[in-house]
Write an enzyme that holds these catalytic residues in place. Structure first.
Site, PDB file in Angstrom:
ATOM      1  N   CYS A  85      -7.948  -8.353 -28.529  1.00 52.33           N
ATOM      2  CA  CYS A  85      -8.359  -7.053 -28.026  1.00 52.33           C
ATOM      3  C   CYS A  85      -7.316  -6.395 -27.151  1.00 52.33           C
ATOM      4  O   CYS A  85      -6.313  -7.004 -26.767  1.00 52.33           O
ATOM      5  CB  CYS A  85      -9.677  -7.155 -27.266  1.00 52.33           C
ATOM      6  SG  CYS A  85      -9.816  -8.591 -26.214  1.00 52.33           S
ATOM      7  N   GLY A 111      -6.677  -4.762 -32.181  1.00 47.41           N
ATOM      8  CA  GLY A 111      -8.057  -4.952 -32.598  1.00 47.41           C
ATOM      9  C   GLY A 111      -8.511  -3.807 -33.469  1.00 47.41           C
ATOM     10  O   GLY A 111      -8.344  -2.648 -33.098  1.00 47.41           O
ATOM     11  N   ASN A 185      -9.810  -8.538 -22.046  1.00 53.59           N
ATOM     12  CA  ASN A 185      -8.893  -9.125 -23.023  1.00 53.59           C
ATOM     13  C   ASN A 185      -8.614 -10.546 -22.594  1.00 53.59           C
ATOM     14  O   ASN A 185      -8.083 -10.769 -21.497  1.00 53.59           O
ATOM     15  CB  ASN A 185      -7.589  -8.310 -23.078  1.00 53.59           C
ATOM     16  CG  ASN A 185      -6.559  -8.929 -24.009  1.00 53.59           C
ATOM     17  OD1 ASN A 185      -6.899  -9.686 -24.912  1.00 53.59           O
ATOM     18  ND2 ASN A 185      -5.296  -8.614 -23.787  1.00 53.59           N
ATOM     19  N   GLY A 186      -8.966 -11.514 -23.444  1.00 53.18           N
ATOM     20  CA  GLY A 186      -8.708 -12.916 -23.092  1.00 53.18           C
ATOM     21  C   GLY A 186      -9.812 -13.816 -23.597  1.00 53.18           C
ATOM     22  O   GLY A 186     -10.593 -13.454 -24.475  1.00 53.18           O
ATOM     23  N   CYS A 320       1.793 -15.356 -22.324  1.00 50.60           N
ATOM     24  CA  CYS A 320       1.781 -15.729 -23.736  1.00 50.60           C
ATOM     25  C   CYS A 320       3.072 -15.303 -24.437  1.00 50.60           C
ATOM     26  O   CYS A 320       3.344 -14.107 -24.564  1.00 50.60           O
ATOM     27  CB  CYS A 320       0.574 -15.084 -24.422  1.00 50.60           C
ATOM     28  SG  CYS A 320       0.514 -15.372 -26.206  1.00 50.60           S
ATOM     29  N   TYR A 326       5.005 -11.717 -31.873  1.00 53.40           N
ATOM     30  CA  TYR A 326       4.200 -11.076 -32.916  1.00 53.40           C
ATOM     31  C   TYR A 326       3.254  -9.982 -32.435  1.00 53.40           C
ATOM     32  O   TYR A 326       3.198  -8.909 -33.017  1.00 53.40           O
ATOM     33  CB  TYR A 326       3.399 -12.151 -33.659  1.00 53.40           C
ATOM     34  CG  TYR A 326       2.460 -11.607 -34.712  1.00 53.40           C
ATOM     35  CD1 TYR A 326       2.951 -11.054 -35.889  1.00 53.40           C
ATOM     36  CD2 TYR A 326       1.085 -11.645 -34.523  1.00 53.40           C
ATOM     37  CE1 TYR A 326       2.084 -10.547 -36.859  1.00 53.40           C
ATOM     38  CE2 TYR A 326       0.214 -11.150 -35.488  1.00 53.40           C
ATOM     39  CZ  TYR A 326       0.718 -10.601 -36.648  1.00 53.40           C
ATOM     40  OH  TYR A 326      -0.130 -10.108 -37.599  1.00 53.40           O
ATOM     41  N   CYS A 466      -4.704 -21.883 -29.954  1.00 55.60           N
ATOM     42  CA  CYS A 466      -4.700 -21.167 -28.675  1.00 55.60           C
ATOM     43  C   CYS A 466      -6.124 -21.061 -28.152  1.00 55.60           C
ATOM     44  O   CYS A 466      -7.057 -20.787 -28.911  1.00 55.60           O
ATOM     45  CB  CYS A 466      -4.100 -19.770 -28.860  1.00 55.60           C
ATOM     46  SG  CYS A 466      -4.116 -18.799 -27.335  1.00 55.60           S
ATOM     47  N   CYS A 517       3.848 -19.414 -21.567  1.00 52.52           N
ATOM     48  CA  CYS A 517       3.015 -20.461 -22.155  1.00 52.52           C
ATOM     49  C   CYS A 517       3.515 -20.772 -23.559  1.00 52.52           C
ATOM     50  O   CYS A 517       3.647 -19.869 -24.392  1.00 52.52           O
ATOM     51  CB  CYS A 517       1.559 -19.999 -22.210  1.00 52.52           C
ATOM     52  SG  CYS A 517       0.453 -21.140 -23.086  1.00 52.52           S
TER      53      CYS A 517
END
Length: 581
Positions: A85, A111, A185-186, A320, A326, A466, A517
């Site tokens: 999202c 999204g 978001n998460g 991330c 990407y 993930c 990460c």
């Protein structure tokens, strides 16, 4: 040939919640200062656990929710991790909802299956949400229903089952002192434990989204003023969250202490403040990028100005890395770095470390293009458009009764024979997940007459799922977790295969390297999946689909480490730094 794409007339839900009368003045007169929140000296690292190549898979249930088996293009032919999202928040602009709508367009790549906007006017939170693309959900008349100078918005992605309108964000809920809207978001790794505790104490849930937990925690908090309720609620959360909240007089932005997911802040020329998942959203609405919302920071914007407080002491940030590989658009600046420059550098490294004699360099569009440009420039070989992507294909398609091999890939990617025939071709892609799409692309290029096909992947092999807000398959489905590079090469049918090495990736990031990460490449999780954790690839409980009962097989029981003696719950959360100088 007929398509079954997103419906133009998307289902739409509208909600209004009246709030007690408060001052409606929203003028922002204080300057927005760049500020680094105070880091408390008690900052600590969570225990790092080195896992095998198949991380935590031995203790995870093999339960699988079947994907849509019929006429679906998404299982094999769109074989990429997906960002779940994107969020946006705007304060102090008379056209807040329209700007929010445009910003969501810019974030549409994050999204595509649900969108919503909540705006405040005359102390009423008005919500319009719908299933489909932003352009499906909103039109002129709907935006006319969202007046006011404050708004938040959300776009969402889902993979399992049918989209459910009631679960499309932003969520709006009333509580004792008014109402609040939230866009998230998460992914919260302790979601089920929190939900079970809340339900035990009488809370009633309307959705299966982890975001609803946050609203319940805010509602039961005794803290005053309101933003301290957010602080208290977020102190109980574990995992990834970049959130924007809206009340009758405040816009609040929050980012988790590890900073997994991006969230940036900007300002328009009229002084209005904007928060968004990526800077590309700021660019579209002519807002100037000012800075990131820092990991562990809460920013409160109201008529008094802008205040920032430290949510909690945070360890080393763990942003991330896949945002740069990407997810994010190439024109965005994410975690303080240009996405375009990162991807170009990935391609240059591949050309240096994994060279091959070739006649042409092509990309798997669209995500592989920038890395392919870097590869071609470094190798001194022409970059050409060897694959043309169709942008008009939906998730499902009616196939002829006589089955066509690689039907889904052929719908989406068309080879250019003039570029490929008789050539030694280097194909640059951003990642390989299951390997099914890569094998079809290689076959497609060879059928177009290529003499040799050499795959170059602008990321390290993905061996772990993930748990921080990205839709990835279970580790058992990840081809790099099951096969060596040579075995993968044989599986996809290429003449050679090379990945960007994780050491080269870290070297490129330099001093920032520890702040990212790499769990999907290493199996080392900054926040250990625990309590009950979603296996996102097996069942994506993204709030758009599914019941609680259908999730059970896709959760992982907590493995508690008794040596974790440090508790960040005892840290002082209420140190407030006033930026409204």
């Amino acid at each position: 040939m007929a398509t079954s794409t997103s419906t133009t007339a998307a289902a739409v839900k509208s909600t209004a919640i009246k709030i007690s009368s408060l001052s409606s003045s929203r003028n922002i007169t204080k300057p927005l200062n760049c500020f680094v929140p105070k880091i408390f000296p008690e900052s600590h690292k969570l225990l790092q656990i080195t896992l095998s190549k198949n991380p935590i898979s031995e203790v995870v249930s093999s339960y699988k929710v079947p994907r849509n088996p019929e006429n679906s293009l998404e299982e094999d032919d769109d074989d990429k991790p997906r960002e779940e999202c994107g969020v946006v928040g705007i304060y102090g602009d008379p056209e807040a909802s329209r700007l929010c709508y445009l910003a969501l367009h810019a974030l549409q790549h994050r999204g595509q299956e649900g969108a919503g906007i909540v705006a405040v006017h005359d102390n009423v939170l008005q919500s319009i949400t719908g299933v489909g693309l932003v352009s499906d959900v909103f039109n002129e008349s709907k935006l006319d229903q969202l007046p006011g100078d404050m708004a938040i918005g959300h776009v969402r992605y889902s993979t399992a089952g049918s989209s459910m309108l009631k679960n499309v964000q932003p969520f709006v809920a009333g509580y004792k002192f008014g109402a609040v809207g939230v866009a998230h978001n998460g992914n919260l790794v302790n979601y089920q434990a929190l939900r079970a505790e809340l339900e035990e104490n009488g809370s009633i849930f309307n959705t299966s989204s982890d975001t609803e937990v946050v609203l319940h925690l805010i509602a039961i908090s005794k803290a005053r003023p309101f933003f301290l309720r957010i602080v208290e609620a977020c102190n109980k959360l574990e995992g990834a969250y970049s959130m924007v909240f809206l009340t009758e007089d405040k816009l609040v932005a929050v980012r988790d202490p590890f900073g997994f997911r991006p969230l940036v802040m900007g300002r328009r020329s009229n002084g209005s403040v904007v928060f968004a998942s990526e800077t590309c959203a700021l660019d579209l609405i002519e807002a100037t990028y000012e800075r990131e919302v820092y990991p562990g920071e809460v920013i409160v914007v109201d008529k008094e100005g802008i205040r920032s407080l430290c949510l909690m002491t945070h360890p080393e940030p763990k942003s991330c890395i896949f945002e740069h590989i990407y997810f994010a658009l190439p024109n965005s600046v994410v975690f303080g770095r240009s996405v375009y420059e990162s991807r170009r550098a990935f391609g240059e490294i591949l050309a240096t470390e994994s060279p091959v004699n070739c006649d042409v360099v092509i990309a798997v569009p669209d995500s592989g293009v920038v890395a392919a440009l870097g590869y071609a420039a470094k190798a001194g070989v022409a970059f050409q458009q060897g694959l043309i992507r169709s942008h008009y294909v939906g998730r499902t398609f009616i196939e002829p009764s006589q089955k066509i091999r690689d039907f889904g890939v052929k719908l989406k990617l068309s080879p250019v024979r003039a570029v490929l025939e008789g050539k030694r071709v280097v194909v640059v892609d951003d990642s390989i997940v299951r390997g099914t799409t890569s094998s079809k692309i290689v076959r497609l290029i060879k059928e177009a007459g290529a003499k040799e096909v050499h795959m170059r992947i602008a990321s390290p092999p993905i061996i772990g799922s993930c748990y921080y807000g990205v839709d990835t398959p279970s580790s058992e489905e990840l081809i790099s977790n099951r096969m060596s590079i040579e075995e993968i090469r044989e599986f996809i049918g290429s003449d050679s295969l090379a990945f960007l090495s994780i050491n080269s990736l870290k070297k490129l990031l330099g001093n920032d390297s520890p702040n990212f990460c790499y769990a999907c490449f290493s199996g080392k999780y900054p926040v250990e999946p625990g309590g009950k954790v979603k296996r996102v690839g097996d069942f994506l409980d993204d709030g758009l689909s599914g019941s609680m009962e259908s999730i059970n097989g896709g959760w992982l029981e907590r493995i508690r480490n008794q040596e974790e003696g440090v508790s960040d719950k005892n840290l002082n959360l209420k140190q407030e730094i006033n930026l409204s100088v």
